[in-house]
Design an enzyme around this catalytic site. Sequence first.
Site, PDB file in Angstrom:
ATOM      1  N   ASP A 164       0.852  -1.191   0.000  1.00 21.16           N
ATOM      2  CA  ASP A 164       0.000   0.000   0.000  1.00 21.16           C
ATOM      3  C   ASP A 164       0.892   1.247   0.000  1.00 21.16           C
ATOM      4  O   ASP A 164       1.884   1.318   0.722  1.00 21.16           O
ATOM      5  CB  ASP A 164      -0.912  -0.009   1.234  1.00 21.16           C
ATOM      6  CG  ASP A 164      -2.054   0.989   1.115  1.00 21.16           C
ATOM      7  OD1 ASP A 164      -3.212   0.539   1.020  1.00 21.16           O
ATOM      8  OD2 ASP A 164      -1.785   2.205   1.108  1.00 21.16           O
ATOM      9  N   ASN A 188     -12.959  -3.289   2.300  1.00 17.44           N
ATOM     10  CA  ASN A 188     -13.900  -2.177   2.394  1.00 17.44           C
ATOM     11  C   ASN A 188     -14.807  -2.198   1.170  1.00 17.44           C
ATOM     12  O   ASN A 188     -14.320  -2.363   0.047  1.00 17.44           O
ATOM     13  CB  ASN A 188     -13.147  -0.845   2.456  1.00 17.44           C
ATOM     14  CG  ASN A 188     -12.312  -0.709   3.719  1.00 17.44           C
ATOM     15  OD1 ASN A 188     -12.731  -1.146   4.788  1.00 17.44           O
ATOM     16  ND2 ASN A 188     -11.132  -0.130   3.606  1.00 17.44           N
ATOM     17  N   GLY A 219     -16.068   2.532   3.492  1.00 16.48           N
ATOM     18  CA  GLY A 219     -14.735   3.146   3.476  1.00 16.48           C
ATOM     19  C   GLY A 219     -13.910   2.816   2.248  1.00 16.48           C
ATOM     20  O   GLY A 219     -12.701   3.002   2.243  1.00 16.48           O
ATOM     21  N   HIS A 271     -11.717  -1.154  -7.178  1.00 21.14           N
ATOM     22  CA  HIS A 271     -11.228  -2.411  -7.739  1.00 21.14           C
ATOM     23  C   HIS A 271     -10.988  -3.275  -6.511  1.00 21.14           C
ATOM     24  O   HIS A 271     -10.194  -2.904  -5.640  1.00 21.14           O
ATOM     25  CB  HIS A 271      -9.943  -2.178  -8.551  1.00 21.14           C
ATOM     26  CG  HIS A 271      -9.360  -3.407  -9.188  1.00 21.14           C
ATOM     27  ND1 HIS A 271      -9.022  -3.458 -10.535  1.00 21.14           N
ATOM     28  CD2 HIS A 271      -9.011  -4.608  -8.669  1.00 21.14           C
ATOM     29  CE1 HIS A 271      -8.513  -4.654 -10.805  1.00 21.14           C
ATOM     30  NE2 HIS A 271      -8.482  -5.366  -9.679  1.00 21.14           N
ATOM     31  N   HIS A 324     -10.098  -5.329  -3.423  1.00 18.35           N
ATOM     32  CA  HIS A 324      -8.788  -5.613  -2.818  1.00 18.35           C
ATOM     33  C   HIS A 324      -8.968  -6.049  -1.369  1.00 18.35           C
ATOM     34  O   HIS A 324      -9.859  -5.571  -0.671  1.00 18.35           O
ATOM     35  CB  HIS A 324      -7.851  -4.401  -2.893  1.00 18.35           C
ATOM     36  CG  HIS A 324      -8.451  -3.113  -2.417  1.00 18.35           C
ATOM     37  ND1 HIS A 324      -9.329  -2.378  -3.191  1.00 18.35           N
ATOM     38  CD2 HIS A 324      -8.318  -2.435  -1.257  1.00 18.35           C
ATOM     39  CE1 HIS A 324      -9.701  -1.299  -2.526  1.00 18.35           C
ATOM     40  NE2 HIS A 324      -9.107  -1.312  -1.333  1.00 18.35           N
TER      41      HIS A 324
HETATM   42  P1  5GP Z   1      -9.766   1.277   0.285  1.00 18.48           P
HETATM   43  O1  5GP Z   1     -10.080   2.450   1.167  1.00 18.48           O
HETATM   44  O2  5GP Z   1     -10.335   1.432  -1.104  1.00 18.48           O
HETATM   45  O3  5GP Z   1     -10.106  -0.038   0.916  1.00 18.48           O
HETATM   46  O4  5GP Z   1      -8.190   1.247   0.172  1.00 18.48           O
HETATM   47  C1  5GP Z   1      -7.485   1.754  -0.914  1.00 18.48           C
HETATM   48  C2  5GP Z   1      -6.012   1.669  -0.566  1.00 18.48           C
HETATM   49  O5  5GP Z   1      -5.279   1.826  -1.747  1.00 18.48           O
HETATM   50  C3  5GP Z   1      -5.552   2.764   0.406  1.00 18.48           C
HETATM   51  O6  5GP Z   1      -5.001   2.156   1.576  1.00 18.48           O
HETATM   52  C4  5GP Z   1      -4.521   3.546  -0.394  1.00 18.48           C
HETATM   53  O7  5GP Z   1      -3.413   3.957   0.383  1.00 18.48           O
HETATM   54  C5  5GP Z   1      -4.113   2.546  -1.471  1.00 18.48           C
HETATM   55  N1  5GP Z   1      -3.713   3.172  -2.734  1.00 18.48           N
HETATM   56  C6  5GP Z   1      -4.385   4.128  -3.419  1.00 18.48           C
HETATM   57  N2  5GP Z   1      -3.740   4.445  -4.556  1.00 18.48           N
HETATM   58  C7  5GP Z   1      -2.632   3.639  -4.584  1.00 18.48           C
HETATM   59  C8  5GP Z   1      -1.566   3.500  -5.524  1.00 18.48           C
HETATM   60  O8  5GP Z   1      -1.496   4.165  -6.571  1.00 18.48           O
HETATM   61  N3  5GP Z   1      -0.608   2.589  -5.231  1.00 18.48           N
HETATM   62  C9  5GP Z   1      -0.644   1.821  -4.104  1.00 18.48           C
HETATM   63  N4  5GP Z   1       0.359   0.961  -3.914  1.00 18.48           N
HETATM   64  N5  5GP Z   1      -1.637   1.927  -3.198  1.00 18.48           N
HETATM   65  C10 5GP Z   1      -2.617   2.823  -3.442  1.00 18.48           C
HETATM   66 ZN    ZN Z   2      -9.724  -2.246 -12.015  1.00 19.95          ZN
END
Ligand code: 5GP
Ligand code: ZN
Length: 123
Positions: free
Chosen positions: A30, A96, A102, A107, A109
């Site tokens: 991340d 999330n 959140g 996409h 994950h």
């Molecule tokens: P969500 O809130 O959607 O569950 O988590 C998204 C995660 O993706 C966040 O922890 C954020 O720091 C991470 N993230 C967002 N953009 C990028 C990126 O370009 N590269 C990487 N390695 N992590 C990303």
């Molecule tokens: Zn995607």
Amino acid sequence: MDNCIFCKIAAKQIPSSIVYEDEELLAFKDINPAAPVHVLIIPKKHIATLSDADAQDGVLLGKMLALAPKIAKEQRCDVQTGSDGQVSGGYKTLINTGPDGGQEVYHLHVHVIGGPKPWRGQR
Ligand code: 5GP
Ligand code: ZN
């Protein structure tokens, strides 16, 4: 998917710190880690949210979850039981879903979050 940052990471159009890759899955660090270990596991194919996964994605979802302990082991944050029976280490797995869940990147994950505490916030 056009304009999906994790599709671009999966296609290596955007660099990331990859810790695992196979035909279907990619795991990378991340960019804004909440803890000493913070890895994201994604399917290479675009699924926007957990709610968009269909019945045929069950095996893929299982593979994502099954990868988490392997990554935790490689990143040295797996749960340990000492010879005295004391349990230590461990990690959090998190998906999330949607705005109220959140989710920031649409996409699918799985977060794998671990390592020595304290961690930033609590997620
Ligand atoms: P969500 O809130 O959607 O569950 O988590 C998204 C995660 O993706 C966040 O922890 C954020 O720091 C991470 N993230 C967002 N953009 C990028 C990126 O370009 N590269 C990487 N390695 N992590 C990303
Ligand atoms: Zn995607």
